[in-house]
Design an enzyme around this catalytic site. Structure first.
Site, PDB file in Angstrom:
ATOM      1  N   GLN A  70       0.828  -1.205   0.000  1.00 40.94           N
ATOM      2  CA  GLN A  70       0.000   0.000   0.000  1.00 40.94           C
ATOM      3  C   GLN A  70       0.864   1.257   0.000  1.00 40.94           C
ATOM      4  O   GLN A  70       1.741   1.426   0.849  1.00 40.94           O
ATOM      5  CB  GLN A  70      -0.935   0.057   1.210  1.00 40.94           C
ATOM      6  CG  GLN A  70      -1.954   1.190   1.004  1.00 40.94           C
ATOM      7  CD  GLN A  70      -2.787   1.522   2.206  1.00 40.94           C
ATOM      8  OE1 GLN A  70      -2.249   1.863   3.258  1.00 40.94           O
ATOM      9  NE2 GLN A  70      -4.097   1.436   2.060  1.00 40.94           N
ATOM     10  N   CYS A  99      -6.408   7.499   4.697  1.00 43.65           N
ATOM     11  CA  CYS A  99      -5.741   7.788   5.972  1.00 43.65           C
ATOM     12  C   CYS A  99      -6.171   9.156   6.518  1.00 43.65           C
ATOM     13  O   CYS A  99      -6.053  10.168   5.842  1.00 43.65           O
ATOM     14  CB  CYS A  99      -4.226   7.740   5.788  1.00 43.65           C
ATOM     15  SG  CYS A  99      -3.365   8.148   7.309  1.00 43.65           S
ATOM     16  N   LYS A 138      -8.059   2.080  -1.671  1.00 46.76           N
ATOM     17  CA  LYS A 138      -8.801   1.937  -0.410  1.00 46.76           C
ATOM     18  C   LYS A 138      -9.308   3.324  -0.052  1.00 46.76           C
ATOM     19  O   LYS A 138      -8.515   4.250   0.145  1.00 46.76           O
ATOM     20  CB  LYS A 138      -7.880   1.361   0.670  1.00 46.76           C
ATOM     21  CG  LYS A 138      -8.601   1.072   1.986  1.00 46.76           C
ATOM     22  CD  LYS A 138      -7.797   0.073   2.809  1.00 46.76           C
ATOM     23  CE  LYS A 138      -8.392  -0.173   4.175  1.00 46.76           C
ATOM     24  NZ  LYS A 138      -8.219   0.948   5.100  1.00 46.76           N
ATOM     25  N   GLY A 200     -14.497  -2.413   7.961  1.00 44.67           N
ATOM     26  CA  GLY A 200     -15.068  -1.619   9.039  1.00 44.67           C
ATOM     27  C   GLY A 200     -15.929  -2.408   9.998  1.00 44.67           C
ATOM     28  O   GLY A 200     -16.945  -2.981   9.618  1.00 44.67           O
ATOM     29  N   GLY A 223      -9.655  -5.764  10.422  1.00 45.34           N
ATOM     30  CA  GLY A 223      -8.668  -4.839  10.970  1.00 45.34           C
ATOM     31  C   GLY A 223      -8.534  -4.999  12.463  1.00 45.34           C
ATOM     32  O   GLY A 223      -7.965  -5.984  12.956  1.00 45.34           O
ATOM     33  N   ARG A 224      -9.137  -4.064  13.228  1.00 43.70           N
ATOM     34  CA  ARG A 224      -8.955  -4.066  14.681  1.00 43.70           C
ATOM     35  C   ARG A 224      -9.480  -5.332  15.342  1.00 43.70           C
ATOM     36  O   ARG A 224      -9.051  -5.691  16.443  1.00 43.70           O
ATOM     37  CB  ARG A 224      -9.643  -2.818  15.275  1.00 43.70           C
ATOM     38  CG  ARG A 224      -8.925  -1.522  14.908  1.00 43.70           C
ATOM     39  CD  ARG A 224      -9.795  -0.326  15.230  1.00 43.70           C
ATOM     40  NE  ARG A 224     -11.014  -0.344  14.422  1.00 43.70           N
ATOM     41  CZ  ARG A 224     -12.084   0.396  14.652  1.00 43.70           C
ATOM     42  NH1 ARG A 224     -12.088   1.212  15.671  1.00 43.70           N
ATOM     43  NH2 ARG A 224     -13.149   0.308  13.865  1.00 43.70           N
TER      44      ARG A 224
HETATM   45  C1  LIG Z   1      -3.908   1.451  14.054  1.00 42.72           C
HETATM   46  C2  LIG Z   1      -4.512   1.532  12.670  1.00 42.72           C
HETATM   47  C3  LIG Z   1      -3.693   1.751  11.593  1.00 42.72           C
HETATM   48  C4  LIG Z   1      -4.237   1.830  10.305  1.00 42.72           C
HETATM   49  N1  LIG Z   1      -3.412   2.011   9.243  1.00 42.72           N
HETATM   50  C5  LIG Z   1      -3.914   2.003   7.989  1.00 42.72           C
HETATM   51  C6  LIG Z   1      -3.056   2.073   6.858  1.00 42.72           C
HETATM   52  O1  LIG Z   1      -1.830   2.116   6.969  1.00 42.72           O
HETATM   53  N2  LIG Z   1      -3.641   2.085   5.630  1.00 42.72           N
HETATM   54  C7  LIG Z   1      -5.011   2.020   5.469  1.00 42.72           C
HETATM   55  O2  LIG Z   1      -5.497   2.032   4.328  1.00 42.72           O
HETATM   56  N3  LIG Z   1      -5.827   1.918   6.521  1.00 42.72           N
HETATM   57  C8  LIG Z   1      -5.313   1.893   7.765  1.00 42.72           C
HETATM   58  N4  LIG Z   1      -6.157   1.727   8.818  1.00 42.72           N
HETATM   59  C9  LIG Z   1      -7.603   1.504   8.589  1.00 42.72           C
HETATM   60  C10 LIG Z   1      -7.897  -0.006   8.506  1.00 42.72           C
HETATM   61  O3  LIG Z   1      -7.264  -0.576   7.398  1.00 42.72           O
HETATM   62  C11 LIG Z   1      -9.406  -0.278   8.414  1.00 42.72           C
HETATM   63  O4  LIG Z   1      -9.910   0.192   7.201  1.00 42.72           O
HETATM   64  C12 LIG Z   1     -10.167   0.369   9.561  1.00 42.72           C
HETATM   65  O5  LIG Z   1      -9.518   0.138  10.797  1.00 42.72           O
HETATM   66  C13 LIG Z   1     -11.599  -0.140   9.642  1.00 42.72           C
HETATM   67  O6  LIG Z   1     -11.630  -1.516   9.863  1.00 42.72           O
HETATM   68  P1  LIG Z   1     -11.839  -2.195  11.346  1.00 42.72           P
HETATM   69  O7  LIG Z   1     -13.052  -1.540  11.946  1.00 42.72           O
HETATM   70  O8  LIG Z   1     -12.025  -3.641  11.025  1.00 42.72           O
HETATM   71  O9  LIG Z   1     -10.616  -1.890  12.125  1.00 42.72           O
HETATM   72  C14 LIG Z   1      -5.631   1.685  10.109  1.00 42.72           C
HETATM   73  C15 LIG Z   1      -6.449   1.463  11.226  1.00 42.72           C
HETATM   74  C16 LIG Z   1      -5.907   1.380  12.499  1.00 42.72           C
HETATM   75  C17 LIG Z   1      -6.822   1.118  13.655  1.00 42.72           C
END
Ligand SMILES: Cc1cc2nc3c(=O)[nH]c(=O)nc-3n(C[C@H](O)[C@H](O)[C@H](O)COP(=O)(O)O)c2cc1C
Length: 326
Positions: A70, A99, A138, A200, A223-224
């Site tokens: 990415q 981001c 994304k 999400g 993700g989280r």
């Molecule tokens: C600590 C953290 C770092 C993240 N870093 C990125 C990243 O580098 N690139 C990106 O596209 N999204 C990043 N995200 C967003 C996640 O990829 C994801 O889209 C977002 O957390 C929603 O998904 P979730 O609710 O399952 O966590 C980040 C999210 C978190 C919490």
């Protein structure tokens, strides 16, 4: 699932997460059923300027495939050059248009691009010319509630030859607050002709199943929900195959926590391992008896030996307490 020429065994993707999904985290997660993982976001400017810290983010291993790299940036020529530099190191290139971090947004990159559709078109045209690898984006829902424009950005992406789109349906202003509006993923899926990946608020296997059902998305991105829970992917797969999700035993959690430290230590110094593993270990302990005390202790630990000892004691006691309770 297929993204351009890339076959993906399971439609469960590991989200790019800066500071979390480094090589060791990806290697730990993959055997649980991750079909495609991404690097943390990598600065195109940093790459082109030759920054060592930026290049470190591209570290990978043969078993860390398929891998999406990415990139983030705001300049079409720089992003195109970054594509040429990284294309031998991954299987897919993704552009970060989501981001929300201030420093990134101030430079015109990340979610700031949601406000500049013409720039997105120029960037994607340049990236598309630079690489034959599958190219994905994304995106977020929009900048704020008054400018929800994911359909416009997605349309531009399709026109410029992008091969799949991930939507995290929150605005930049929302950050990570509130809930992800999955209905927007469904709306995008109905309009798009390329694969749509939903991101999400997938915190358990049932969430993933609901997102797939409600939106008809082609893949889910976790993700989280993976924090301290690499079993999430395995449980999503189980539900997909008509089986039940199974929570890991305390013993299994202990083993995976120790295994995570061992993998991390392969690529990092002891000091970095101790500092970075603290958060992961707190997540592995979450919900178990004595977790608060363990958190306080692990956050003071100064060596790997100390960490391993704390893990051993904590999980032994948690297992005993659970056995006594039942
Ligand atoms: C600590 C953290 C770092 C993240 N870093 C990125 C990243 O580098 N690139 C990106 O596209 N999204 C990043 N995200 C967003 C996640 O990829 C994801 O889209 C977002 O957390 C929603 O998904 P979730 O609710 O399952 O966590 C980040 C999210 C978190 C919490």
């Amino acid at each position: 699932m297929k993204i351009k020429s890339l076959h993906i065994n399971h439609n469960i993707l590991l989200a790019p997460m800066a500071g979390i999904t480094d090589l060791s985290c990806r290697l730990l997660m993959r055997p649980f059923g991750i079909g495609l993982a991404f690097t943390e976001m990598v600065s195109a400017n940093g790459l082109v300027l030759g920054g060592d810290a930026t290049k470190c983010l591209l570290a990978s291993e043969p078993e860390d495939r398929p891998l999406g790299i990415q990139l983030f940036g705001e300049n079409p020529a720089t992003l195109a050059e970054a594509c040429r530099q990284v294309e031998a190191q991954g299987d897919l290139i993704d552009l970060n248009i989501g981001c929300p971090v201030k420093k990134v947004v101030r430079s015109g990159a990340g979610s700031a691009l949601m406000q500049t559709p013409q720039r997105v078109a120029k960037i994607l045209a340049a990236m598309r010319r630079a690489t034959d690898l599958p190219l994905t984006v994304k995106i977020r829902a929009g900048w704020d509630q008054t400018s929800i424009n994911f359909l416009e950005i997605a349309h531009i992406a399709e026109q410029e030859g992008v091969d799949a789109i991930t939507l995290h349906p929150r605005t930049r202003i929302q950050g990570f607050s509130g809930t992800a509006d999955w209905s927007l993923i469904g709306e995008l899926k109905r309009r798009a002709t390329i694969p749509i990946i939903g991101s999400g608020d997938i915190f358990d296997a049932e969430d993933a199943q609901r997102m797939s059902k409600e939106t008809s998305c082609d893949a889910v991105m976790i993700g989280r929900g993976c924090y301290g829970n690499p079993w999430l992917a395995k449980n999503i797969l189980a539900l997909q195959n008509g089986k039940s999700a199974v929570e890991p035993s305390i013993e299994e959690r202990r083993k995976v926590a120790l295994h995570h430290i061992a993998i991390f230590l392969r690529y990092n110094s002891e000091r970095k391992t101790v500092l970075d593993m603290r958060k992961h270990l707190c997540w592995y302990a979450k919900g178990l008896n004595g977790a608060a005390q363990f958190r306080a202790r692990i956050n003071q630990a100064c060596s790997i030996i100390e960490m391993r000892t704390l893990i051993q004691h904590f999980f032994e006691h948690a297992a005993m307490a659970t056995a006594e309770d039942s």
